[in-house]
Scaffold this active site. Structure first.
Site, mmCIF file in Angstrom:
data_model
loop_
_atom_site.group_PDB
_atom_site.id
_atom_site.type_symbol
_atom_site.label_atom_id
_atom_site.label_comp_id
_atom_site.label_asym_id
_atom_site.label_seq_id
_atom_site.Cartn_x
_atom_site.Cartn_y
_atom_site.Cartn_z
ATOM 1 C CG ASN A 152 29.296 45.754 46.993
ATOM 2 O OD1 ASN A 152 29.351 45.087 48.028
ATOM 3 N ND2 ASN A 152 30.342 45.986 46.233
ATOM 4 C CG HIS A 195 38.911 40.185 42.008
ATOM 5 N ND1 HIS A 195 40.282 40.253 42.113
ATOM 6 C CD2 HIS A 195 38.437 41.148 42.817
ATOM 7 C CE1 HIS A 195 40.618 41.215 42.961
ATOM 8 N NE2 HIS A 195 39.500 41.760 43.416
ATOM 9 C CG HIS A 236 40.344 42.730 39.127
ATOM 10 N ND1 HIS A 236 39.046 43.082 38.828
ATOM 11 C CD2 HIS A 236 40.662 43.424 40.243
ATOM 12 C CE1 HIS A 236 38.613 43.952 39.709
ATOM 13 N NE2 HIS A 236 39.575 44.171 40.598
ATOM 14 C CG LEU A 237 46.537 44.019 37.351
ATOM 15 C CD1 LEU A 237 47.614 44.476 36.387
ATOM 16 C CD2 LEU A 237 47.049 42.899 38.245
ATOM 17 C CG ASN A 264 43.325 49.684 46.499
ATOM 18 O OD1 ASN A 264 44.473 50.091 46.324
ATOM 19 N ND2 ASN A 264 42.293 50.477 46.688
ATOM 20 N N GLY A 265 42.940 45.276 45.409
ATOM 21 C CA GLY A 265 43.004 43.817 45.400
ATOM 22 C C GLY A 265 43.400 43.421 43.985
ATOM 23 N NE ARG A 317 43.646 42.306 50.088
ATOM 24 C CZ ARG A 317 42.628 42.191 49.261
ATOM 25 N NH1 ARG A 317 42.345 41.022 48.722
ATOM 26 N NH2 ARG A 317 41.870 43.223 48.958
ATOM 27 C CG ASP A 360 47.284 55.772 45.184
ATOM 28 O OD1 ASP A 360 47.748 55.709 44.025
ATOM 29 O OD2 ASP A 360 46.188 56.306 45.440
ATOM 30 C CG PHE A 361 50.264 51.246 40.686
ATOM 31 C CD1 PHE A 361 51.066 50.175 41.019
ATOM 32 C CD2 PHE A 361 50.372 51.766 39.408
ATOM 33 C CE1 PHE A 361 51.951 49.622 40.103
ATOM 34 C CE2 PHE A 361 51.242 51.225 38.482
ATOM 35 C CZ PHE A 361 52.033 50.147 38.833
ATOM 36 N N GLY A 393 45.215 48.317 36.146
ATOM 37 C CA GLY A 393 45.226 47.700 34.816
ATOM 38 C C GLY A 393 44.626 48.594 33.745
ATOM 39 C CD GLU A 394 39.277 49.682 34.447
ATOM 40 O OE1 GLU A 394 38.904 50.859 34.601
ATOM 41 O OE2 GLU A 394 38.661 48.712 34.921
HETATM 42 P P1 AMP Z 1 40.653 49.814 42.326
HETATM 43 O O1 AMP Z 1 40.808 48.978 43.564
HETATM 44 O O2 AMP Z 1 40.247 49.037 41.120
HETATM 45 O O3 AMP Z 1 39.804 51.044 42.546
HETATM 46 O O4 AMP Z 1 42.124 50.378 41.977
HETATM 47 C C1 AMP Z 1 42.826 51.202 42.860
HETATM 48 C C2 AMP Z 1 44.268 51.315 42.382
HETATM 49 O O5 AMP Z 1 44.286 51.876 41.059
HETATM 50 C C3 AMP Z 1 45.145 52.212 43.243
HETATM 51 O O6 AMP Z 1 46.391 51.601 43.499
HETATM 52 C C4 AMP Z 1 45.345 53.435 42.381
HETATM 53 O O7 AMP Z 1 46.569 54.060 42.619
HETATM 54 C C5 AMP Z 1 45.323 52.826 40.995
HETATM 55 N N1 AMP Z 1 45.074 53.846 39.983
HETATM 56 C C6 AMP Z 1 43.955 54.578 39.805
HETATM 57 N N2 AMP Z 1 44.124 55.473 38.799
HETATM 58 C C7 AMP Z 1 45.394 55.279 38.323
HETATM 59 C C8 AMP Z 1 46.172 55.892 37.296
HETATM 60 N N3 AMP Z 1 45.692 56.872 36.543
HETATM 61 N N4 AMP Z 1 47.420 55.421 37.088
HETATM 62 C C9 AMP Z 1 47.927 54.430 37.851
HETATM 63 N N5 AMP Z 1 47.239 53.828 38.834
HETATM 64 C C10 AMP Z 1 45.990 54.233 39.082
#
Ligand code: AMP
Length: 406
Positions: A10, A186, A214-215, A217-218, A247, A289-290, A339-340
């Site tokens: 990638n 995605h 799919h939750l 950053n995107g 976004r 950052d969530f 989401g995970e």
């Molecule tokens: P990704 O783009 O799939 O890597 O997801 C990134 C997002 O997942 C960011 O907003 C992170 O804050 C969020 N994230 C990662 N770990 C956790 C967690 N344990 N609880 C809540 N959000 C998370």
């Protein structure tokens, strides 16, 4: 039988992500990330299998181009100390993640001159991604010319959308002239989680109506009926649909006309505004950052709480819309970073959804890594399914190469 090792690549603007796996057993032999491609102090983070688990090393090297980076990855995979294969011929094929395949690609494709040309044509539609994917493909071809290469497109899965879904209500000529329509992204992730959810439920994918969220950053939602994408929330670009880290997601495009006029914004300022200064970050003023959003909302920060509530509301909106579109829902899947990993988010989304048969079991939701999180008798199976785009790319690559020999 010898392992069927697929190398997944990638290539981004200044990075190369790689993963070597045996596609039959899904065992990862090595994976890593080359950062700061184009610089003298580029970094390779290499994670590789050893007798009792995995080891990690970090190397700092002068990596001027993708070609130099991929050459180092290929050497590292065969390295006496940190390698995992004896010879590059132990690699069965290379699978490239390619963001945009345009309308022409409904499936992954064996890379030849025509496919490369088509990826080049789509640079206009994905200027931040396709040039770097192409650089990776060219470099790999030069370094190991006898190896099969396959392109796995993020857009391909969504090419099953009907015309009334993918068209925008703009003058029709713009679709013909510039390809202005919804493409969706995605796709690799939505396809993987749908397949895996069906497998976990021991159901046929063909029999299910699935909404995949799919939750990360995107973020995007996808309606999948009988295994095919019937609608998705991202559009011509990955900007539309759900609210994201930075976004906007959906909003009235006339806002831009108003702002261009009021604040004399340039094209690049508009792009920065909607792609990088909006979403969770723009509303909270704290972070994209969530985890930070949750933390600050818990402390009583009103804008963090608003960002969280808006994020949830948009997801609910799409679940409702897609349930109507498919005339029902059997499975609701949460995947990617948020989401995970966030039971709080999953609970909030599923609150007050009992009309649709959607609810979560608190205990299962709080403890789940993978599987069903709804109560046993619930009408809709709500699930947490970690995505694995690399595994799907590896499987697609093996499938396409095997098809050549038939
Ligand atoms: P990704 O783009 O799939 O890597 O997801 C990134 C997002 O997942 C960011 O907003 C992170 O804050 C969020 N994230 C990662 N770990 C956790 C967690 N344990 N609880 C809540 N959000 C998370």
């Amino acid at each position: 039988m010898s392992p069927k090792n697929i190398l997944v690549l990638n290539c981004g603007s200044s990075s190369v992500k790689y993963e070597l796996m045996d596609v039959d057993s899904s065992v990862i032999l090595a994976r890593g990330f080359v950062e700061k491609v184009g610089m003298e102090d580029a970094v390779i983070n290499h994670h590789y299998i050893v007798e009792y688990g995995y080891n990690d090393i970090k190397l700092v090297r002068d990596i001027s181009t993708h070609r130099v980076g991929i050459k180092m990855v290929i050497e590292l995979l065969q390295d006496e100390e940190h390698g995992v294969i004896n010879d590059i011929n132990d690699v069965y094929g290379i699978g490239h993640r390619v963001v945009h395949g345009g309308e022409g690609y409904t499936d992954s494709a064996y890379i030849d001159d025509k496919v490369k040309n088509d990826i080049k044509h789509c640079i206009e539609l994905a200027p931040l991604h396709n040039p770097h994917h192409l650089a990776g493909i060219d470099a790999t071809e030069k370094l190991i010319p006898d190896h099969h290469q396959v392109a796995v497109f993020d857009t391909a899965f969504h090419q099953t959308m009907e015309e009334d879904t993918y068209m925008y209500a703009l003058p029709y000529e713009l679709y013909k002239k510039h390809g202005i329509r919804k493409y969706g992204f995605h796709g690799t992730s939505h396809k993987y989680v749908a397949q895996h959810a069906a497998q976990l439920l021991e159901k046929r994918l063909d029999d299910l109506k699935i909404i995949s969220c799919h939750l990360g950053n995107g973020a995007s939602a996808c309606a999948i009926s009988g295994g095919v994408s019937v609608d998705t929330s991202m559009g011509f670009t990955p900007l539309s649909g759900l609210m994201m880290g930075t976004r906007t997601g959906d909003f009235d495009p006339a806002v831009l006309l108003y702002l261009i006029n009021k604040e004399s914004l340039s094209l690049s300022e508009v792009s920065t505004l909607i792609n990088r200064h909006s979403g969770l970050y723009g509303i909270s003023g704290i972070s994209r950052d969530f985890r930070e959003i949750i933390k600050n909302a818990d402390k009583g920060n009103k804008r963090a709480q608003l960002a969280l509530d808006m994020f949830v509301a948009r997801i609910k909106h799409y679940i409702g819309a897609y349930t109507a579109k498919m005339n029902g829902i059997d499975v609701l899947v949460f995947t990617a970073g948020i989401g995970e990993n966030s039971p709080v988010l999953r609970r909030m989304v599923c609150e007050n959804m009992d009309y649709l048969g959607i609810e979560v079991c608190e205990e299962a939701n709080n403890s789940c890594d993978e599987g069903v999180i709804s109560p046993e008798n619930s009408g809709v199976k709500v699930m947490c399914v970690p995505t694995n785009e690399e595994l799907l790319i590896a499987r697609e690559t093996a499938r396409i190469i095997e098809g050549l020999n038939k």
